[in-house]
Scaffold this motif. Sequence first.
Motif, short mmCIF file in Angstrom:
data_model
loop_
_atom_site.label_atom_id
_atom_site.label_comp_id
_atom_site.label_asym_id
_atom_site.label_seq_id
_atom_site.Cartn_x
_atom_site.Cartn_y
_atom_site.Cartn_z
N SER A 26 16.86 -7.14 36.07
CA SER A 26 18.19 -7.67 35.77
C SER A 26 19.17 -6.56 35.39
O SER A 26 20.38 -6.79 35.31
N ARG A 27 18.66 -5.34 35.16
CA ARG A 27 19.53 -4.21 34.83
C ARG A 27 20.23 -3.73 36.10
O ARG A 27 19.90 -4.13 37.23
N THR A 28 21.21 -2.86 35.94
CA THR A 28 21.92 -2.33 37.10
C THR A 28 21.00 -1.40 37.90
O THR A 28 20.01 -0.88 37.37
N ALA A 29 21.35 -1.19 39.16
CA ALA A 29 20.55 -0.30 40.00
C ALA A 29 20.52 1.12 39.44
O ALA A 29 19.49 1.79 39.50
N GLN A 30 21.64 1.57 38.89
CA GLN A 30 21.66 2.92 38.31
C GLN A 30 20.71 3.01 37.12
O GLN A 30 20.00 4.01 36.96
N GLU A 31 20.67 1.97 36.30
CA GLU A 31 19.77 1.99 35.14
C GLU A 31 18.30 1.97 35.58
O GLU A 31 17.46 2.69 35.01
N VAL A 32 17.98 1.17 36.59
CA VAL A 32 16.60 1.12 37.08
C VAL A 32 16.24 2.47 37.71
O VAL A 32 15.12 2.98 37.52
N TYR A 33 17.17 3.05 38.43
CA TYR A 33 16.91 4.35 39.06
C TYR A 33 16.71 5.43 38.01
O TYR A 33 15.83 6.28 38.14
N ASN A 34 17.51 5.39 36.95
CA ASN A 34 17.34 6.36 35.87
C ASN A 34 15.97 6.22 35.21
O ASN A 34 15.34 7.22 34.84
N LEU A 35 15.51 4.97 35.04
CA LEU A 35 14.17 4.76 34.48
C LEU A 35 13.12 5.37 35.39
O LEU A 35 12.20 6.07 34.92
N HIS A 36 13.24 5.11 36.68
CA HIS A 36 12.29 5.71 37.63
C HIS A 36 12.30 7.23 37.50
O HIS A 36 11.23 7.86 37.40
N VAL A 81 10.50 8.67 34.33
CA VAL A 81 9.05 8.55 34.15
C VAL A 81 8.28 8.68 35.45
O VAL A 81 7.10 8.35 35.53
N ALA A 82 8.93 9.18 36.51
CA ALA A 82 8.27 9.33 37.80
C ALA A 82 7.06 10.26 37.68
O ALA A 82 7.03 11.16 36.83
N PRO A 83 6.04 10.07 38.51
CA PRO A 83 4.87 10.94 38.48
C PRO A 83 5.28 12.43 38.48
O PRO A 83 6.25 12.78 39.15
N PRO A 84 4.57 13.24 37.68
CA PRO A 84 3.25 13.01 37.09
C PRO A 84 3.25 12.23 35.78
O PRO A 84 2.20 12.07 35.16
N TYR A 85 4.42 11.77 35.30
CA TYR A 85 4.45 10.84 34.18
C TYR A 85 3.93 9.48 34.65
O TYR A 85 3.72 9.28 35.85
N VAL A 125 3.54 0.69 40.91
CA VAL A 125 4.22 1.83 40.29
C VAL A 125 5.07 2.53 41.35
O VAL A 125 4.58 2.85 42.45
N ILE A 126 6.33 2.76 41.02
CA ILE A 126 7.21 3.46 41.95
C ILE A 126 6.90 4.95 41.91
O ILE A 126 7.01 5.60 40.88
N GLU A 127 6.49 5.46 43.04
CA GLU A 127 6.17 6.88 43.17
C GLU A 127 7.42 7.69 43.52
O GLU A 127 7.65 8.78 42.98
N LYS A 128 8.22 7.16 44.44
CA LYS A 128 9.42 7.87 44.89
C LYS A 128 10.46 6.85 45.29
O LYS A 128 10.14 5.83 45.92
N ALA A 165 8.10 5.30 48.17
CA ALA A 165 6.64 5.31 48.02
C ALA A 165 6.28 4.43 46.83
O ALA A 165 6.85 4.60 45.74
N LEU A 166 5.35 3.51 47.04
CA LEU A 166 4.95 2.56 46.01
C LEU A 166 3.43 2.60 45.89
O LEU A 166 2.71 2.61 46.90
N GLN A 167 2.95 2.63 44.65
CA GLN A 167 1.51 2.73 44.42
C GLN A 167 0.94 1.42 43.87
O GLN A 167 1.59 0.72 43.11
#
Length: 311
Positions: A220-230, A233-237, A250-253, A293-295
Motif C-alpha cells: 500500500s506504500r508508494t512505489a518509491q518507498e517500496v523501491y527504497n526498502l528493496h 535490504v537487497a542481497p547480500p542483506y 524475496v526480491i533479489e533485483k 529477479a525474485l527468489q
Amino acid sequence: MTGQNTNLGQTAVVFAYHSVGVRSIKTLLARGIHIQLVVSHDDNPNETIWFESVAALCLEYGIPRIAPDNPNTAETIDQIKAINPDFIFSFYYRNMLSEEVLCLAKNGAYNLHGSLLPKYRGRVPVNWAVLHGETETGVTLHEMTAKPDAGAIIAQTAVPILPDDTAFEVFGKLTVAAEQTLWNALPALIAGNAKRLENNLALGSYFSGRKPEDGRIDWSRTAQEVYNLHRAVAPPYPGAFTDVNGQRFVIEKARLINPFTTKIPAHLPQGISVVDNVTFGVCGDGNAIQILALQLDGRTLDSASLSTLFA
C-alpha cells in the motif's frame, strides 16, 4: 611530506570488524601506528559473510587478536591497561565500549561511523539512509564518548547515493571513504593538533538496528518507498520480501518503473503480477517496480515459474 611512518611509534588498541575494519587497520599500519591488540568478533555461522575478515588480516600480519563477547570486562580492560595505548580506535565494531575502556587511551578514543554525523547516529546507518531516500551520506571520524556517536567530529567524507544504488553498493563507497578519512586525519591526530567540530545532536537523528522482519513489503506504500526498502535490504542483506499463499518471496533485483516511459497494465492488484513475462510489483500510488529477479527458498525463479505463480 605525508608518506608512511610519520609518527614516533605511537601505539593503538583497535576494535574492528568487517571490511571497514580491515581497510582501517591497514591504514593505521601504513601511517606507522603500532597496533598492539585487535578486539574483534568471531563470525556468526547464521550470518551471510560477504565482507573481508579482520581475523584473517590479524593472522597474516601477526597482530594479537581477541574476540570477547563483552569487551568491557575486567579481563579485557586489564589487557588494554597493560598495553597503555596512545590511541583506541573503533572500526565497525558492534559492541558499545564503556567509559572505563575509552579512558585507557592517552591520546583519545576515536570511531569511524557510516554517516554524516549528527545524522543517522546509531545502528546500520547505511541501510537507514537508503531506506529514507537520501541522496548523500558519508563517513565521520569522531571522538568516542559513553553516549553513542556523540563525540566531537574530527573529519568527514561525503559520498553520493545514486537513485538505483543498493545499501551494499553504498557500503562499498563508504569503505573507500573510511580509508580516505582516516588517512587524511591521522597526521593531525598523531601530532596532537586535530581540530574538533561540534557534533550537535539536536540537528541529527538516531536509529536502532533492523531485523529481517523489517524487510516485509507493504504494497500500500508508494512505489518509491517500496523501491527504497528493496535497495536498503537487497542481497547480500536479507532482502525485501512478501508472503503469497504461505510462501515467502524475496526480491533479489528490481528497478523503479517510470510511468511516463513504461506502461503499467491497468487494473492490476497491489502486489506481484506477471504480464507478458514482465514481473510487476504494483504499489499503493498506482505506480510499480519491475522485479528483475525474485527468489523462493533461496532459488531465483525462472520466467516459467513466475508466470505460473503470478499469472
